[in-house]
Write an enzyme that holds these catalytic residues in place. Structure first.
Site, mmCIF file in Angstrom:
data_model
loop_
_atom_site.group_PDB
_atom_site.id
_atom_site.type_symbol
_atom_site.label_atom_id
_atom_site.label_comp_id
_atom_site.label_asym_id
_atom_site.label_seq_id
_atom_site.Cartn_x
_atom_site.Cartn_y
_atom_site.Cartn_z
ATOM 1 N N HIS A 18 0.855 -1.155 -0.073
ATOM 2 C CA HIS A 18 0.202 -0.077 -0.071
ATOM 3 C C HIS A 18 0.889 1.352 0.184
ATOM 4 O O HIS A 18 0.436 2.238 -0.538
ATOM 5 C CB HIS A 18 -0.907 0.120 1.066
ATOM 6 C CG HIS A 18 -1.804 -1.095 1.153
ATOM 7 N ND1 HIS A 18 -2.509 -1.609 1.968
ATOM 8 C CD2 HIS A 18 -2.547 -1.813 -0.165
ATOM 9 C CE1 HIS A 18 -3.609 -2.660 1.643
ATOM 10 N NE2 HIS A 18 -3.432 -2.735 0.374
ATOM 11 N N HIS A 41 -7.800 -8.191 -7.757
ATOM 12 C CA HIS A 41 -7.922 -9.005 -6.534
ATOM 13 C C HIS A 41 -8.286 -8.074 -5.425
ATOM 14 O O HIS A 41 -7.314 -7.749 -4.536
ATOM 15 C CB HIS A 41 -7.030 -10.074 -6.459
ATOM 16 C CG HIS A 41 -6.813 -11.126 -7.423
ATOM 17 N ND1 HIS A 41 -6.220 -10.833 -8.707
ATOM 18 C CD2 HIS A 41 -7.325 -12.508 -7.473
ATOM 19 C CE1 HIS A 41 -6.181 -12.025 -9.223
ATOM 20 N NE2 HIS A 41 -6.758 -12.927 -8.735
ATOM 21 N N SER A 110 -6.749 -1.984 -0.401
ATOM 22 C CA SER A 110 -6.282 -1.368 -1.902
ATOM 23 C C SER A 110 -7.478 -0.660 -2.510
ATOM 24 O O SER A 110 -7.157 0.540 -2.695
ATOM 25 C CB SER A 110 -5.743 -2.314 -2.815
ATOM 26 O OG SER A 110 -6.384 -3.344 -3.048
ATOM 27 N N GLU A 128 -13.648 -8.842 -7.066
ATOM 28 C CA GLU A 128 -13.505 -9.547 -6.464
ATOM 29 C C GLU A 128 -14.440 -10.895 -6.331
ATOM 30 O O GLU A 128 -15.543 -10.412 -6.631
ATOM 31 C CB GLU A 128 -13.922 -8.948 -4.629
ATOM 32 C CG GLU A 128 -14.155 -9.807 -3.579
ATOM 33 C CD GLU A 128 -12.622 -10.801 -3.268
ATOM 34 O OE1 GLU A 128 -11.624 -9.988 -3.384
ATOM 35 O OE2 GLU A 128 -12.795 -11.831 -3.247
ATOM 36 N N ASP A 153 -14.159 -12.829 -11.924
ATOM 37 C CA ASP A 153 -12.957 -13.412 -11.820
ATOM 38 C C ASP A 153 -11.971 -12.299 -12.195
ATOM 39 O O ASP A 153 -12.213 -11.790 -13.381
ATOM 40 C CB ASP A 153 -12.901 -14.515 -12.626
ATOM 41 C CG ASP A 153 -11.569 -15.161 -12.746
ATOM 42 O OD1 ASP A 153 -11.258 -15.964 -11.567
ATOM 43 O OD2 ASP A 153 -10.773 -14.777 -13.743
ATOM 44 N N GLY A 154 -10.985 -12.048 -11.274
ATOM 45 C CA GLY A 154 -9.929 -11.010 -11.637
ATOM 46 C C GLY A 154 -9.349 -11.239 -12.818
ATOM 47 O O GLY A 154 -8.904 -10.272 -13.723
ATOM 48 N N ASP A 174 -3.068 -8.787 -7.271
ATOM 49 C CA ASP A 174 -2.670 -9.149 -5.908
ATOM 50 C C ASP A 174 -3.426 -10.599 -5.288
ATOM 51 O O ASP A 174 -4.408 -10.301 -4.584
ATOM 52 C CB ASP A 174 -3.083 -7.868 -5.075
ATOM 53 C CG ASP A 174 -2.665 -8.174 -3.380
ATOM 54 O OD1 ASP A 174 -1.787 -9.194 -3.227
ATOM 55 O OD2 ASP A 174 -3.422 -7.646 -2.588
HETATM 56 C C1 LIG Z 1 -4.592 -10.691 -0.981
HETATM 57 S S1 LIG Z 1 -6.217 -10.371 -1.088
HETATM 58 C C2 LIG Z 1 -6.432 -8.911 -1.780
HETATM 59 C C3 LIG Z 1 -6.103 -7.673 -0.807
HETATM 60 C C4 LIG Z 1 -6.319 -6.212 -1.368
HETATM 61 N N1 LIG Z 1 -5.889 -6.345 -2.782
HETATM 62 C C5 LIG Z 1 -5.648 -5.181 -0.582
HETATM 63 O O1 LIG Z 1 -4.499 -4.850 -0.918
HETATM 64 O O2 LIG Z 1 -6.394 -4.629 0.096
HETATM 65 C C6 LIG Z 1 -6.807 -11.393 -2.478
HETATM 66 C C7 LIG Z 1 -8.213 -11.536 -2.761
HETATM 67 O O3 LIG Z 1 -8.792 -12.135 -3.877
HETATM 68 C C8 LIG Z 1 -9.839 -12.678 -3.964
HETATM 69 N N2 LIG Z 1 -9.668 -13.712 -4.838
HETATM 70 C C9 LIG Z 1 -9.102 -15.051 -4.916
HETATM 71 N N3 LIG Z 1 -9.326 -15.487 -6.371
HETATM 72 C C10 LIG Z 1 -9.772 -14.587 -7.115
HETATM 73 C C11 LIG Z 1 -10.312 -14.445 -8.578
HETATM 74 N N4 LIG Z 1 -9.948 -15.433 -9.423
HETATM 75 N N5 LIG Z 1 -10.691 -13.084 -9.025
HETATM 76 C C12 LIG Z 1 -10.993 -12.107 -8.126
HETATM 77 N N6 LIG Z 1 -10.574 -12.081 -6.702
HETATM 78 C C13 LIG Z 1 -10.016 -13.383 -6.246
HETATM 79 C C14 LIG Z 1 -9.639 -13.222 -2.473
HETATM 80 O O4 LIG Z 1 -11.192 -13.675 -2.301
HETATM 81 C C15 LIG Z 1 -9.200 -11.992 -1.875
HETATM 82 O O5 LIG Z 1 -9.996 -11.167 -1.192
#
Ligand SMILES: C[S@@+](CC[C@H](N)C(=O)[O-])C[C@H]1O[C@@H](n2cnc3c(N)ncnc32)[C@H](O)[C@@H]1O
Length: 297
Positions: A18, A41, A110, A128, A153-154, A174
């Site tokens: 961050h 993500h 984020s 997300e 899906d990201g 991420d």
């Molecule tokens: C490390 S965390 C993200 C933290 C965030 N970027 C932050 O800095 O505050 C990863 C996130 O990705 C989500 N996630 C997992 N697979 C995903 C996908 N294929 N597409 C989108 N989100 C996904 C998880 O549920 C989780 O909330």
């Protein structure tokens, strides 16, 4: 998907990610043209540090709480340095804005941090997939016309949202790294997106548990035809914890890849990383590195 970011919110890895995110946003804001951020993500966007999961993990105490402690206390033996203090100020002020004065009960993820830096002409798309986190994200971003939460899906979203209409902007990738494929996937996703949007910047996060995977990531990145790839790593020294097994499982190092970084970023990180390594390690013995995997081609 078992990953819950609320256990880790505000830990040293979030702080590193961050802080760098904030420096890139400050640079994007320095020019009047609009920018877009795509957060593939995104997580829930805002975390209650007193909530059960954050309290159980307690990782924020050795992360954001330590950083705030180090930077609100007095200077001892030249630490913290004035330069680092000035560079950290936008991040620390953004975190403070989510908390009552002098308290630390909430930590912005984020998408919430990005939103705090958007001007009227800028946009955020935050993706997300996990349903509870996606619902929380939609609530936390609210009805702001500049930012959109998408339960998608990201990896797929990245392909769909790139290139945006803005020339400038940032993609944050991420993933949770629950699955070993996330390392090679990071490079594939970056290559595909960069082919379509070469003027964008990219910020990728990765854990460092063993050296094999991060080193393979660096080798792959050196082979692909993408210029200006900066690597940043931060390690916090191992701790002699009462529960050695728990200490062993806890992440002690992580890294970021920044593609197309703002021209000032590498110099800023040379000031920031030693300060973060000192502030976030148990005994000031943290380690860091900032190096170019690929320069300008
Ligand atoms: C490390 S965390 C993200 C933290 C965030 N970027 C932050 O800095 O505050 C990863 C996130 O990705 C989500 N996630 C997992 N697979 C995903 C996908 N294929 N597409 C989108 N989100 C996904 C998880 O549920 C989780 O909330």
């Amino acid at each position: 998907m078992n990953y819950r970011h609320s256990f880790h919110a505000g830990n040293f890895a979030d702080v590193l990610k961050h802080v760098v995110l904030t420096r890139i946003l400050m640079h994007l804001r320095a020019k009047p043209g609009p920018f877009r951020v795509i957060d593939t993500h995104a997580g829930a966007g805002l975390y209650d540090l007193a909530g059960e999961e954050a309290a159980r993990g307690g990782e924020w105490r050795a992360g954001i709480a330590r950083l705030l402690g180090a930077f609100s206390g007095k200077v001892e033996a030249g630490f913290p340095q004035e330069g680092a203090r000035a560079l950290l100020a936008p991040y620390l002020e953004a975190v403070a804005a989510f908390n009552a004065p002098g308290r630390l009960t909430a930590y912005p993820g984020s998408p919430a941090l990005v939103r705090a830096f958007l001007r009227s002409q800028d946009r955020l798309v935050a993706c997300e997939l996990e349903p509870k986190a996606a619902a929380a994200l939609a609530r936390n971003l609210g009805t702001d016309r500049r930012s959109k939460a998408v339960a998608i899906d990201g990896w797929t979203a990245l392909n769909a949202y790139v290139p945006p209409k803005e020339r400038r902007g940032l993609v944050l990738i991420d993933p949770p790294f629950e699955d070993a494929d996330d390392f090679p996937r990071l490079v594939q996703a970056l290559e595909a997106a960069h082919r379509k949007w070469a003027s964008g910047s990219y910020l990728l996060w990765y854990p460092v548990k063993e050296r094999a995977e991060p080193d393979a990531l660096a080798r792959r990145l050196r082979r692909v035809a993408i210029p200006k790839v900066l690597r940043v790593e931060l390690g916090i020294a191992p701790r002699s914890a009462p529960d050695a097994a728990a200490a062993e499982r806890r992440l002690r190092a992580c890294g970021l890849i920044v593609v197309n970084p703002p021209w000032t970023l590498a110099d800023e990180l040379e000031v920031l990383l030693p300060a973060l390594a000192t502030a976030l390690s148990d005994d000031r013995s943290g380690t860091h590195r900032v190096d170019w995997l690929v320069g300008e081609k």
